[in-house]
Design a protein around this motif. Structure first.
Motif, PDB file in Angstrom:
ATOM      1  N   LEU A 149       0.778  -1.160   0.085  1.00 26.70           N
ATOM      2  CA  LEU A 149      -0.154  -0.070   0.073  1.00 26.70           C
ATOM      3  C   LEU A 149       0.868   1.349   0.069  1.00 26.70           C
ATOM      4  N   VAL A 150       1.866   1.146   0.623  1.00 21.51           N
ATOM      5  CA  VAL A 150       2.899   2.395   0.606  1.00 21.51           C
ATOM      6  C   VAL A 150       4.056   2.029  -0.284  1.00 21.51           C
ATOM      7  N   ARG A 151       3.926   2.412  -1.398  1.00 19.49           N
ATOM      8  CA  ARG A 151       4.882   2.146  -2.158  1.00 19.49           C
ATOM      9  C   ARG A 151       6.107   3.348  -2.295  1.00 19.49           C
ATOM     10  N   SER A 152       6.958   3.044  -1.680  1.00 23.07           N
ATOM     11  CA  SER A 152       8.156   3.977  -1.655  1.00 23.07           C
ATOM     12  C   SER A 152       9.450   3.309  -1.484  1.00 23.07           C
ATOM     13  N   PRO A 153      10.396   3.301  -2.120  1.00 21.34           N
ATOM     14  CA  PRO A 153      11.783   2.519  -1.927  1.00 21.34           C
ATOM     15  C   PRO A 153      12.505   2.732  -0.807  1.00 21.34           C
ATOM     16  N   ASP A 154      12.362   3.901  -0.137  1.00 21.91           N
ATOM     17  CA  ASP A 154      12.945   4.415   1.082  1.00 21.91           C
ATOM     18  C   ASP A 154      12.090   3.469   2.324  1.00 21.91           C
ATOM     19  N   PHE A 155      10.906   3.357   2.130  1.00 23.61           N
ATOM     20  CA  PHE A 155      10.132   2.751   3.226  1.00 23.61           C
ATOM     21  C   PHE A 155      10.465   1.200   3.246  1.00 23.61           C
ATOM     22  N   MET A 156      10.696   0.836   1.879  1.00 23.39           N
ATOM     23  CA  MET A 156      10.829  -0.870   1.540  1.00 23.39           C
ATOM     24  C   MET A 156      12.369  -1.197   2.263  1.00 23.39           C
ATOM     25  N   ASP A 157      13.166  -0.036   2.118  1.00 25.07           N
ATOM     26  CA  ASP A 157      14.548  -0.359   2.674  1.00 25.07           C
ATOM     27  C   ASP A 157      14.571  -0.191   4.071  1.00 25.07           C
ATOM     28  N   TYR A 158      13.526   0.702   4.614  1.00 26.81           N
ATOM     29  CA  TYR A 158      13.524   0.688   6.118  1.00 26.81           C
ATOM     30  C   TYR A 158      12.780  -0.510   6.667  1.00 26.81           C
ATOM     31  N   ILE A 159      11.909  -1.150   5.874  1.00 25.14           N
ATOM     32  CA  ILE A 159      11.221  -2.486   6.355  1.00 25.14           C
ATOM     33  C   ILE A 159      12.371  -3.583   6.304  1.00 25.14           C
ATOM     34  N   ILE A 160      13.233  -3.528   5.199  1.00 26.38           N
ATOM     35  CA  ILE A 160      14.005  -4.905   4.965  1.00 26.38           C
ATOM     36  C   ILE A 160      15.249  -4.787   5.808  1.00 26.38           C
ATOM     37  N   LEU A 161      15.747  -3.538   6.216  1.00 28.34           N
ATOM     38  CA  LEU A 161      16.840  -3.437   7.146  1.00 28.34           C
ATOM     39  C   LEU A 161      16.378  -3.661   8.569  1.00 28.34           C
ATOM     40  N   GLY A 162      15.181  -3.320   8.943  1.00 22.98           N
ATOM     41  CA  GLY A 162      14.683  -3.594  10.221  1.00 22.98           C
ATOM     42  C   GLY A 162      15.351  -2.932  11.338  1.00 22.98           C
ATOM     43  N   ARG A 163      15.889  -1.877  11.039  1.00 20.54           N
ATOM     44  CA  ARG A 163      16.477  -0.902  12.112  1.00 20.54           C
ATOM     45  C   ARG A 163      15.503   0.099  12.679  1.00 20.54           C
ATOM     46  N   TYR A 164      14.641  -0.446  13.453  1.00 22.15           N
ATOM     47  CA  TYR A 164      13.458   0.372  13.883  1.00 22.15           C
ATOM     48  C   TYR A 164      13.980   1.321  15.119  1.00 22.15           C
ATOM     49  N   ASP A 165      15.359   1.138  15.464  1.00 21.73           N
ATOM     50  CA  ASP A 165      15.551   2.132  16.600  1.00 21.73           C
ATOM     51  C   ASP A 165      15.541   3.484  16.262  1.00 21.73           C
ATOM     52  N   GLN A 166      15.759   3.687  15.039  1.00 22.61           N
ATOM     53  CA  GLN A 166      15.799   5.221  14.364  1.00 22.61           C
ATOM     54  C   GLN A 166      14.803   5.413  13.470  1.00 22.61           C
ATOM     55  N   PRO A 167      13.891   6.515  13.603  1.00 22.64           N
ATOM     56  CA  PRO A 167      13.012   6.951  12.556  1.00 22.64           C
ATOM     57  C   PRO A 167      13.319   7.174  11.205  1.00 22.64           C
ATOM     58  N   LEU A 168      12.357   7.141  10.467  1.00 21.41           N
ATOM     59  CA  LEU A 168      12.665   7.398   8.930  1.00 21.41           C
ATOM     60  C   LEU A 168      12.164   8.654   8.355  1.00 21.41           C
ATOM     61  N   THR A 169      12.833   9.344   7.912  1.00 20.00           N
ATOM     62  CA  THR A 169      12.005  10.553   7.215  1.00 20.00           C
ATOM     63  C   THR A 169      11.901  10.357   5.641  1.00 20.00           C
ATOM     64  N   LEU A 170      10.670  10.542   5.456  1.00 10.01           N
ATOM     65  CA  LEU A 170       9.903   9.884   4.111  1.00 10.01           C
ATOM     66  C   LEU A 170       9.229  11.033   3.334  1.00 10.01           C
ATOM     67  N   SER A 171       9.613  11.141   2.402  1.00  5.74           N
ATOM     68  CA  SER A 171       8.809  12.126   1.249  1.00  5.74           C
ATOM     69  C   SER A 171       7.838  11.271   0.554  1.00  5.74           C
ATOM     70  N   PHE A 172       6.566  11.543   0.969  1.00  3.83           N
ATOM     71  CA  PHE A 172       5.575  10.599   0.198  1.00  3.83           C
ATOM     72  C   PHE A 172       4.367  11.496   0.008  1.00  3.83           C
ATOM     73  N   ARG A 173       3.644  11.404  -0.906  1.00  7.93           N
ATOM     74  CA  ARG A 173       2.438  12.145  -1.162  1.00  7.93           C
ATOM     75  C   ARG A 173       2.354  13.609  -0.975  1.00  7.93           C
ATOM     76  N   GLU A 174       3.628  14.297  -1.451  1.00 12.15           N
ATOM     77  CA  GLU A 174       3.900  15.828  -1.318  1.00 12.15           C
ATOM     78  C   GLU A 174       3.953  16.039   0.204  1.00 12.15           C
ATOM     79  N   ARG A 175       4.251  15.260   1.035  1.00 14.49           N
ATOM     80  CA  ARG A 175       4.405  15.344   2.453  1.00 14.49           C
ATOM     81  C   ARG A 175       5.710  14.965   2.954  1.00 14.49           C
TER      82      ARG A 175
END
Length: 437
Positions: A149-175
């Motif tokens: 549902l959230v088609r973003s390469p940065d989001f996919m990399d964040y999920i794959i790496l699984g390093r959830y101790d740091q937040p992800l800054t994501l540019s998505f839907r003009e936000r």
């Protein structure tokens, strides 16, 4: 008393009474009569117990509609405890329902997005903020994988790496989103989204403001310092010295006006500087605005005025600053020989102060940004007109404090109209005239 004693003592007493009655019958009428009576008594007891068991079974099938009997003997205590358990359960359910309603309301009002997922990232629930941030729909997307549902390469990399101790800054839907995944329980994860778009915009405005203010102050300072160095190292004739002093004075005034406007903006934005409303004498205020505009024009423009509206409640100083900025802009950006008209009139929606000119006008793509600090349509012309680039920003903040709005109508080469709209609530009520009898 011990609950076991409460059960066994009455039962033993009842059995003792039955046995005593059977013994009396045996003594008086013989063994046959006693056994018959004893059998009938036991049959009645068994029938009563079976009846209560049936009613208990019926109640367990439908506790909401079926009613518990009062009971007899040990059944009284059993039914009383069951009734108490049912009442406590209903109370707990009501509290749980209320708590869930409050939780859902809080999640719906939360500005941050919250998405609950299982261990393989299938969507279980999300709040409206998450729907807005990520383009989800709870009813439609429930049970679907969030990464689909959230088609973003940065989001996919964040999920794959699984390093959830740091937040992800994501540019998505003009936000600009700050995304953080928090594992909880054994088979669930929470995805939290924070919309940092406005924060990023404010930070960018702050950086631009510092850069623009530094640039605007550096230019006159460079001129002043340069002339002072020349004067210190060379013997200048009186005419050259006078010309340099004139230019330094002009640049000094430019710095002074810029700093005054910056201080005015800072004061208008400060929560420690509340507005103290007073009755604004509109005729006097408009007269002063017209005189200031004519002084700036130095006779190069035809400046007319029409005042037909009532006085208002507000800050005379702030409204003078706002109206004066609009009038001075009209003078600066209207060629010599042009016309400027100031008006104050009451309309159906409130009071309108209007500045109309026959100046150079503004292209449509610039109008939405005119109230930004240091925004200039033509930077070279702004330097010629000695504007600070903060006038319309001051107008915007003054109107915010007065509950007003600014409308801009303009076309390149055909002049402009700047319209200040104040609400009806700002109008000073007219005093009823006294009738002399």
């Amino acid at each position: 008393m011990n609950p076991k004693l409460l059960f066994w003592v009455p039962a033993a007493l009842r059995m003792g009474l039955i046995l005593a009655g059977v013994g009396v019958l045996w003594f008086m009428f013989g063994a046959t009569s006693a056994l018959v009576v004893a059998t009938l008594a036991m049959a009645v007891l068994v029938f009563i117990q079976l009846g209560y068991l049936y009613q208990l079974s019926d109640w367990l099938d439908d506790p909401q509609s079926a009613k518990l009997p009062d009971g007899w003997g040990a059944w009284t205590n059993i039914f009383s405890r069951l009734y108490k358990l049912r009442r406590d359960d209903e109370k707990n359910q009501a509290e749980l329902t209320e708590w869930l309603a409050r939780f859902r309301q809080a999640m719906h009002l939360l500005p941050d997005g919250v998405v609950i997922m299982d261990d393989v990232l299938f969507l279980e629930w999300c709040n409206p903020a998450a729907e807005q941030h990520l383009g989800l729909t709870h009813e439609r997307d429930k049970g679907m994988r969030v990464t689909n549902l959230v088609r973003s390469p940065d989001f996919m990399d964040y999920i794959i790496l699984g390093r959830y101790d740091q937040p992800l800054t994501l540019s998505f839907r003009e936000r600009k989103l700050i995304v953080h995944i928090i594992p909880f329980e054994n088979r669930r994860q929470i995805l939290v989204t924070h919309d940092a778009t406005e924060t990023e915009r404010i930070e960018e405005m702050r950086r631009d403001f510092i850069a623009n203010a530094s640039h605007e102050l550096r230019t006159p300072l460079t001129v002043i310092v340069g002339f002072l160095e020349i004067a210190a190292s060379e013997d200048l004739d009186a005419a050259t010295r006078a010309a340099h002093l004139k230019l330094m004075t002009e640049q000094g005034h430019r710095m002074q006006h810029l700093i005054e406007d910056m201080l005015t903006l800072s004061r208008l934005e400060s929560v420690d500087y509340p507005m103290r409303p007073e009755r604004v004498d509109i005729v006097k205020l408009m007269g002063q605005v017209q005189r200031d505009a004519r002084a700036l024009s130095a006779g190069k423009h035809e400046i007319t005025m029409d005042v037909s509206g009532p006085d208002v409640m507000g800050s005379t100083e702030e409204l003078h600053s706002a109206f004066g900025n609009l009038a001075s802009n009209a003078v600066r950006y209207t060629p010599a020989g042009g016309k400027i008209h100031l008006s104050w009139a009451e309309g159906p929606a409130g009071i309108k102060f209007k500045v109309e000119d026959t100046g150079i006008g503004i292209s449509p793509e610039h109008i939405s940004r005119l109230t930004e600090r240091f925004y200039r349509v033509d930077k070279s012309r702004s330097r010629e007109t000695q504007g600070t680039g903060l006038g319309l920003a001051i107008v915007k903040h003054v109107l915010l404090r007065h509950g007003g709005t600014l409308q801009i109508k303009s076309e390149a080469g055909k002049g402009s109209s700047f319209i200040v709209c104040l609400p009806k609530t700002a109008i000073v009520p007219r005093q009823p005239e006294l009738q002399l009898g």
